[in-house]
Design an enzyme around this catalytic site. Structure first.
Site, short mmCIF file in Angstrom:
data_model
loop_
_atom_site.label_atom_id
_atom_site.label_comp_id
_atom_site.label_asym_id
_atom_site.label_seq_id
_atom_site.Cartn_x
_atom_site.Cartn_y
_atom_site.Cartn_z
N ASP A 54 21.55 3.67 -60.42
CA ASP A 54 23.40 3.09 -60.65
C ASP A 54 22.96 2.55 -61.92
O ASP A 54 21.89 1.90 -62.00
CB ASP A 54 23.31 2.49 -59.70
CG ASP A 54 25.75 1.89 -60.21
OD1 ASP A 54 25.60 3.01 -61.12
OD2 ASP A 54 25.59 1.73 -59.34
N CYS A 90 34.77 16.10 -69.93
CA CYS A 90 35.74 17.67 -69.34
C CYS A 90 36.75 17.31 -68.73
O CYS A 90 36.94 18.42 -68.00
CB CYS A 90 34.32 18.57 -68.77
SG CYS A 90 33.77 18.48 -67.35
N1 SAM Z 1 25.65 15.41 -68.71
C1 SAM Z 1 25.25 16.05 -67.64
C2 SAM Z 1 25.38 17.36 -68.16
O1 SAM Z 1 25.09 17.53 -68.98
O2 SAM Z 1 24.39 18.28 -68.03
C3 SAM Z 1 26.80 16.01 -67.18
C4 SAM Z 1 27.01 15.42 -65.89
S1 SAM Z 1 28.04 15.10 -65.10
C5 SAM Z 1 29.40 15.14 -65.44
C6 SAM Z 1 27.74 13.05 -64.23
C7 SAM Z 1 26.83 12.74 -63.56
O3 SAM Z 1 26.87 11.44 -63.05
C8 SAM Z 1 27.13 13.26 -62.38
O4 SAM Z 1 26.39 14.20 -61.69
C9 SAM Z 1 27.39 12.26 -61.15
O5 SAM Z 1 26.37 11.83 -59.65
C10 SAM Z 1 25.99 10.97 -62.36
N2 SAM Z 1 27.14 9.25 -61.46
C11 SAM Z 1 28.16 9.32 -61.25
N3 SAM Z 1 27.63 7.62 -61.41
C12 SAM Z 1 26.93 7.26 -61.37
C13 SAM Z 1 25.97 5.71 -61.78
N4 SAM Z 1 26.88 5.34 -61.39
N5 SAM Z 1 25.07 6.14 -62.19
C14 SAM Z 1 24.45 7.78 -62.67
N6 SAM Z 1 24.89 8.18 -62.72
C15 SAM Z 1 26.05 8.45 -61.50
#
Ligand code: SAM
Length: 293
Positions: free
Chosen positions: A142, A219
């Site tokens: 996280d 997005c």
């Molecule tokens: N940047 C990525 C790409 O361009 O391929 C897309 C990211 S996607 C919009 C957001 C990601 O954040 C998801 O895979 C989700 O599982 C992760 N996520 C959500 N909460 C999070 C947290 N507290 N810590 C780390 N990752 C997290």
């Protein structure tokens, strides 16, 4: 109604993975089959005719090029990390922007790619393997729990692309075809929850002591996930020495005019640009890494 049919005249974009192939060789290879040209704004981004199907193309399969939209390719380019920096990608799976960062850094320096979801962390590892990058450390965990003063206290740039509603992407814009009882109330609750996480994550990014550049992107086309998130952290940003900078000043579509300074923000249009993205760039004032400040 929000939805408009996608503009089928938009080009198809691919990003050359310069860790594996140089732009001229990619132009040469792709040029044997397609009409291809440089994007002109984003380095390493190439434009092909609309609907070019590249899914089984050898350059895609071997990781020499990545099919990646222009808006998505702007994000790492805006962070503009240099070879040798230590960079944190806070929410990174499936890793398109992570491996773009690695290419911009020419494989030198270090990228910590944090991802909370276990299955998605596996996809991130697949993307990294395909890219050939060797300077990315995957951290399954996280982002909010990373201690800014702990082992990653030296990171100088953070890319924060958190979970969002995806309302700027084509599939989400088909939501209006669902029965209305599945939207509205649920949507508002969901958006509030996402926005609360986005604010927390951005505030957390702003608290890393050595960070000099932060890109926040979504997005989504919703003000609550975009301008409102940025506006809510401005007092903290200012007291930690950050200011908003203007990514791609030549780009016309800027943030919604809901607070002073929103003209620094960048939006892409879901119809005209195919995807509705939002990008904010925070830079530390008076730092050598920030020519904008
Ligand atoms: N940047 C990525 C790409 O361009 O391929 C897309 C990211 S996607 C919009 C957001 C990601 O954040 C998801 O895979 C989700 O599982 C992760 N996520 C959500 N909460 C999070 C947290 N507290 N810590 C780390 N990752 C997290």
């Amino acid at each position: 109604a929000l939805y408009q049919p996608p503009d089928i005249t938009r080009p198809c974009y691919v990003r050359v993975n310069t860790l594996k192939l140089d732009v001229d060789s990619a132009l040469h290879e792709l040029g044997k089959q397609f009409k291809v040209q440089k994007d002109g704004m984003i380095p390493h981004l190439l434009m092909l005719p609309p609907h070019t199907d590249l899914h089984n193309h050898s350059l895609v399969l071997n990781g020499s090029i990545f099919v990646q939209g222009k808006a998505s390719s702007m994000v790492a380019a805006v962070l503009d990390p240099k070879p040798g920096w230590e960079v944190l990608d806070a929410c990174s799976a499936p890793g398109n922007k992570t491996v773009h960062l690695a290419a911009l850094m020419k494989g030198k320096g270090k990228i910590i790619a944090c991802e909370l979801n276990k299955d998605r962390a596996k996809r991130l590892e697949d993307t990294i393997r395909l890219s050939g990058a060797t300077n990315i450390e995957v951290m399954h965990g996280d982002f909010l729990k990373i201690d800014p003063k702990g082992p990653f206290s030296k990171v100088s740039a953070i890319l924060l692309d958190p979970s969002c509603s995806g309302s700027g992407t084509a599939s989400q814009r088909l939501d209006h075809l669902l029965p209305s009882h599945t939207t509205d109330v649920v949507d508002t609750q969901r958006l509030n929850k996402l926005a609360a996480f986005q604010k927390k994550a951005l505030a957390h990014a702003l608290s890393f002591p050595a960070v000099e550049r932060i890109v926040y992107s979504t997005c989504s086309i919703n003000q609550i996930e975009n301008e409102d998130v940025v506006n809510s952290v401005l007092p903290l940003a200012t007291s930690n020495g950050f200011q908003l900078a203007t990514p791609f000043p030549q780009w016309q579509l800027r943030g919604l005019p809901v607070f002073e300074g929103s003209e620094h923000l960048l939006r892409t249009d879901p119809v005209k640009d195919k995807e509705g993205f939002f990008i904010a760039l925070f830079v530390k004032k008076g730092s050598v890494k920030n020519p904008e400040a």
